[in-house]
Design a protein around this motif. Structure first.
Motif, PDB file in Angstrom:
ATOM      1  N   THR A   1       0.830  -1.204   0.000  1.00 36.15           N
ATOM      2  CA  THR A   1       0.000   0.000   0.000  1.00 36.15           C
ATOM      3  C   THR A   1       0.865   1.254   0.000  1.00 36.15           C
ATOM      4  N   LEU A   2       0.325   2.305  -0.590  1.00 36.44           N
ATOM      5  CA  LEU A   2       0.902   3.635  -0.493  1.00 36.44           C
ATOM      6  C   LEU A   2       0.247   4.305   0.704  1.00 36.44           C
ATOM      7  N   ASN A   3       1.062   4.738   1.657  1.00 32.39           N
ATOM      8  CA  ASN A   3       0.515   5.333   2.878  1.00 32.39           C
ATOM      9  C   ASN A   3      -0.134   6.678   2.596  1.00 32.39           C
ATOM     10  N   SER A   4      -1.278   6.914   3.226  1.00 35.59           N
ATOM     11  CA  SER A   4      -1.942   8.202   3.095  1.00 35.59           C
ATOM     12  C   SER A   4      -1.155   9.258   3.855  1.00 35.59           C
ATOM     13  N   GLY A   5      -1.342  10.513   3.495  1.00 37.43           N
ATOM     14  CA  GLY A   5      -0.659  11.594   4.194  1.00 37.43           C
ATOM     15  C   GLY A   5      -0.344  12.753   3.279  1.00 37.43           C
ATOM     16  N   GLN A   6       0.526  13.610   3.754  1.00 38.32           N
ATOM     17  CA  GLN A   6       0.905  14.827   3.047  1.00 38.32           C
ATOM     18  C   GLN A   6       2.256  14.619   2.368  1.00 38.32           C
ATOM     19  N   TYR A   7       2.326  14.970   1.092  1.00 35.92           N
ATOM     20  CA  TYR A   7       3.548  14.769   0.312  1.00 35.92           C
ATOM     21  C   TYR A   7       3.981  16.082  -0.345  1.00 35.92           C
ATOM     22  N   ALA A   8       5.279  16.377  -0.248  1.00 35.17           N
ATOM     23  CA  ALA A   8       5.866  17.483  -1.012  1.00 35.17           C
ATOM     24  C   ALA A   8       6.289  16.918  -2.362  1.00 35.17           C
TER      25      ALA A   8
ATOM     26  N   ALA B   1      19.242  20.754   1.877  1.00 33.47           N
ATOM     27  CA  ALA B   1      19.026  22.153   1.517  1.00 33.47           C
ATOM     28  C   ALA B   1      17.577  22.612   1.673  1.00 33.47           C
ATOM     29  N   TRP B   2      16.595  21.786   1.271  1.00 32.43           N
ATOM     30  CA  TRP B   2      15.203  22.249   1.332  1.00 32.43           C
ATOM     31  C   TRP B   2      14.560  22.042   2.701  1.00 32.43           C
ATOM     32  N   LEU B   3      14.625  20.825   3.234  1.00 28.10           N
ATOM     33  CA  LEU B   3      13.918  20.526   4.481  1.00 28.10           C
ATOM     34  C   LEU B   3      14.281  21.466   5.639  1.00 28.10           C
ATOM     35  N   PRO B   4      15.581  21.748   5.874  1.00 26.89           N
ATOM     36  CA  PRO B   4      15.909  22.597   7.028  1.00 26.89           C
ATOM     37  C   PRO B   4      15.288  23.986   6.992  1.00 26.89           C
ATOM     38  N   HIS B   5      14.855  24.448   5.811  1.00 26.70           N
ATOM     39  CA  HIS B   5      14.272  25.783   5.672  1.00 26.70           C
ATOM     40  C   HIS B   5      12.767  25.726   5.398  1.00 26.70           C
ATOM     41  N   SER B   6      12.162  24.541   5.420  1.00 24.55           N
ATOM     42  CA  SER B   6      10.809  24.368   4.897  1.00 24.55           C
ATOM     43  C   SER B   6       9.701  24.468   5.929  1.00 24.55           C
ATOM     44  N   GLY B   7      10.010  24.214   7.204  1.00 26.76           N
ATOM     45  CA  GLY B   7       8.956  24.130   8.210  1.00 26.76           C
ATOM     46  C   GLY B   7       8.359  22.739   8.303  1.00 26.76           C
ATOM     47  N   TYR B   8       8.925  21.804   7.555  1.00 30.50           N
ATOM     48  CA  TYR B   8       8.480  20.407   7.590  1.00 30.50           C
ATOM     49  C   TYR B   8       9.622  19.506   8.060  1.00 30.50           C
ATOM     50  N   GLU B   9       9.264  18.283   8.431  1.00 31.10           N
ATOM     51  CA  GLU B   9      10.238  17.232   8.666  1.00 31.10           C
ATOM     52  C   GLU B   9       9.745  15.986   7.923  1.00 31.10           C
ATOM     53  N   PRO B  10      10.645  15.072   7.554  1.00 32.41           N
ATOM     54  CA  PRO B  10      10.202  13.882   6.810  1.00 32.41           C
ATOM     55  C   PRO B  10       9.389  12.960   7.695  1.00 32.41           C
ATOM     56  N   ASP B  11       8.318  12.417   7.123  1.00 33.93           N
ATOM     57  CA  ASP B  11       7.501  11.430   7.823  1.00 33.93           C
ATOM     58  C   ASP B  11       8.134  10.056   7.631  1.00 33.93           C
ATOM     59  N   ASP B  12       7.588   9.066   8.317  1.00 38.88           N
ATOM     60  CA  ASP B  12       8.174   7.724   8.310  1.00 38.88           C
ATOM     61  C   ASP B  12       7.745   6.967   7.057  1.00 38.88           C
ATOM     62  N   ALA B  13       8.419   7.237   5.945  1.00 43.72           N
ATOM     63  CA  ALA B  13       8.103   6.599   4.661  1.00 43.72           C
ATOM     64  C   ALA B  13       9.279   6.805   3.721  1.00 43.72           C
ATOM     65  N   PRO B  14       9.513   5.875   2.797  1.00 46.51           N
ATOM     66  CA  PRO B  14      10.626   6.037   1.849  1.00 46.51           C
ATOM     67  C   PRO B  14      10.355   7.123   0.824  1.00 46.51           C
TER      68      PRO B  14
ATOM     69  N   LEU C   1       7.944  13.335  -1.402  1.00 45.47           N
ATOM     70  CA  LEU C   1       8.543  13.197  -0.078  1.00 45.47           C
ATOM     71  C   LEU C   1       7.442  13.360   0.966  1.00 45.47           C
ATOM     72  N   LYS C   2       7.172  12.304   1.712  1.00 47.02           N
ATOM     73  CA  LYS C   2       6.125  12.358   2.740  1.00 47.02           C
ATOM     74  C   LYS C   2       6.619  13.231   3.897  1.00 47.02           C
ATOM     75  N   VAL C   3       5.829  14.240   4.252  1.00 43.05           N
ATOM     76  CA  VAL C   3       6.258  15.209   5.253  1.00 43.05           C
ATOM     77  C   VAL C   3       5.172  15.411   6.305  1.00 43.05           C
ATOM     78  N   LYS C   4       5.581  16.043   7.386  1.00 40.51           N
ATOM     79  CA  LYS C   4       4.656  16.468   8.443  1.00 40.51           C
ATOM     80  C   LYS C   4       5.207  17.759   9.028  1.00 40.51           C
ATOM     81  N   PRO C   5       4.371  18.571   9.691  1.00 39.34           N
ATOM     82  CA  PRO C   5       4.859  19.837  10.253  1.00 39.34           C
ATOM     83  C   PRO C   5       6.017  19.600  11.221  1.00 39.34           C
ATOM     84  N   LEU C   6       6.999  20.482  11.158  1.00 35.26           N
ATOM     85  CA  LEU C   6       8.174  20.377  12.009  1.00 35.26           C
ATOM     86  C   LEU C   6       7.790  20.568  13.470  1.00 35.26           C
ATOM     87  N   ARG C   7       8.227  19.636  14.306  1.00 40.11           N
ATOM     88  CA  ARG C   7       7.972  19.742  15.737  1.00 40.11           C
ATOM     89  C   ARG C   7       9.105  20.513  16.400  1.00 40.11           C
ATOM     90  N   ALA C   8       8.766  21.427  17.265  1.00 40.93           N
ATOM     91  CA  ALA C   8       9.771  22.248  17.939  1.00 40.93           C
ATOM     92  C   ALA C   8      10.127  21.656  19.291  1.00 40.93           C
TER      93      ALA C   8
END
Length: 324
Positions: A246-253, A274-287, A315-322
């Protein structure tokens, strides 16, 4: 559709028996797997398990386990600067940072700290240390991108952030890791399967899953899956050597790529450095996923490493946790 030879079917059953062992190693690298437990997970005799594993995987159980632990540690070192070396060593099952550093240097030819610090890496190169099992030029390039206090001019920018529902997939593992020839063969088999099911390969969604970081994992050891999005009515038609997943549901960049195949890896890794550290997102648990929205073809008259390809990268992402 071509019939499966009995010997191929039996070999697939052997791999299927080893699957719980591989899942344990990848999901719990901090828990050393004993021979007895590995044999129990696979339901093979402990007296023959080592020979079976080595014959099918090309490495002993210990070699495979150690490599996965070190590859995980190398990725943590580079992509998680908030963790110190001792934390990473313990997270990956090492009893101390000294034991970890020794194993890391034996495997990669450089120290763990040099993965993070460009100056330390250059000093070791000047001392004629011989890095191995990693792409040293690419590592230096990514270090420079990561150390920048602003978003680099050539940083990939997503075309959109999209929400995806869960989807059924017919999946096939490439036989030669990330090597292009094996990937083309993988897709040829998937196209044959789709045709046998009455699907139009030109209109079906085609995805590629890269499970390992080729900056630290040898290309022939990396795991690549080709996948077709299929309707629920075809789930029962998926059989060996294909797998239902299955392809996991969620938010993808979503990023667009149209360049040489040989430049794809640096582009993908730039998403993390280069992109993620400035994006406000972090990678979710998916390839990382490649979406082939253009025809997938192979030309024997053309060197795959110098040909151009066009695709999307999801790229599966989720909001960056502080403050984690």
């Amino acid at each position: 559709m071509q019939s499966i030879k009995p010997q191929d079917k039996y070999r697939a059953q052997y791999y299927q028996r080893l699957k719980p062992v591989l899942i344990h190693i990848h999901r719990q690298p901090d828990e050393p797997l004993t021979l007895d437990k590995a044999a129990a997970l696979s339901h093979f005799s402990r007296f023959h398990f080592q020979r079976i594993f080595s014959a099918l995987m090309g490495e002993s159980l210990t070699q495979y386990s150690n490599r996965i632990r070190l590859e995980r540690a190398a990725s943590l070192l580079f992509f998680h600067p908030d963790k110190n070396v001792t934390e990473i060593a313990l997270d990956c099952g090492y009893s101390s940072s000294a034991n970890f550093a020794r194993s890391f240097k034996d495997h990669y030819g450089i120290t763990p700290v040099s993965v993070r610090k460009t100056e330390r890496l250059r000093q070791q190169l000047a001392q004629h240390m011989a890095p191995q099992k990693l792409n040293i030029e690419l590592l230096l390039q990514l270090q420079a991108q990561r150390m920048s206090t602003h978003m680099p001019d050539e940083t990939p920018v997503p075309t959109r952030i999209m929400n995806v529902d869960t989807r059924d997939l017919c999946t096939l593992r490439a036989s030669e890791g990330y090597h292009l020839e094996g990937i083309w063969q993988c897709w040829e088999q998937l196209h044959q399967w789709a045709k046998a099911q009455g699907l139009d390969a030109g209109h079906i969604t085609k995805l590629g899953f890269g499970h390992d970081n080729p900056l630290f994992t040898p290309l022939d050891k990396a795991r690549y899956d080709g996948a077709l999005v299929i309707p629920a009515t075809l789930k029962a038609a998926v059989s060996e050597p294909f797998r239902l997943s299955t392809l996991n549901s969620g938010q993808y960049a979503v990023f667009s790529y149209d360049d040489l195949a040989s430049n794809l890896l640096p582009f993908q890794l730039a998403l993390y450095s280069a992109w993620l550290p400035h994006s406000g997102y972090e990678p979710d648990d998916a390839p990382l996923i490649e979406h082939y929205n253009q025809p997938i073809t192979d030309s024997n008259a053309e060197d795959p490493s110098t040909r151009s390809i066009a695709l999307e990268i999801w790229l599966k992402v989720k909001p960056l946790r502080a403050g984690v």
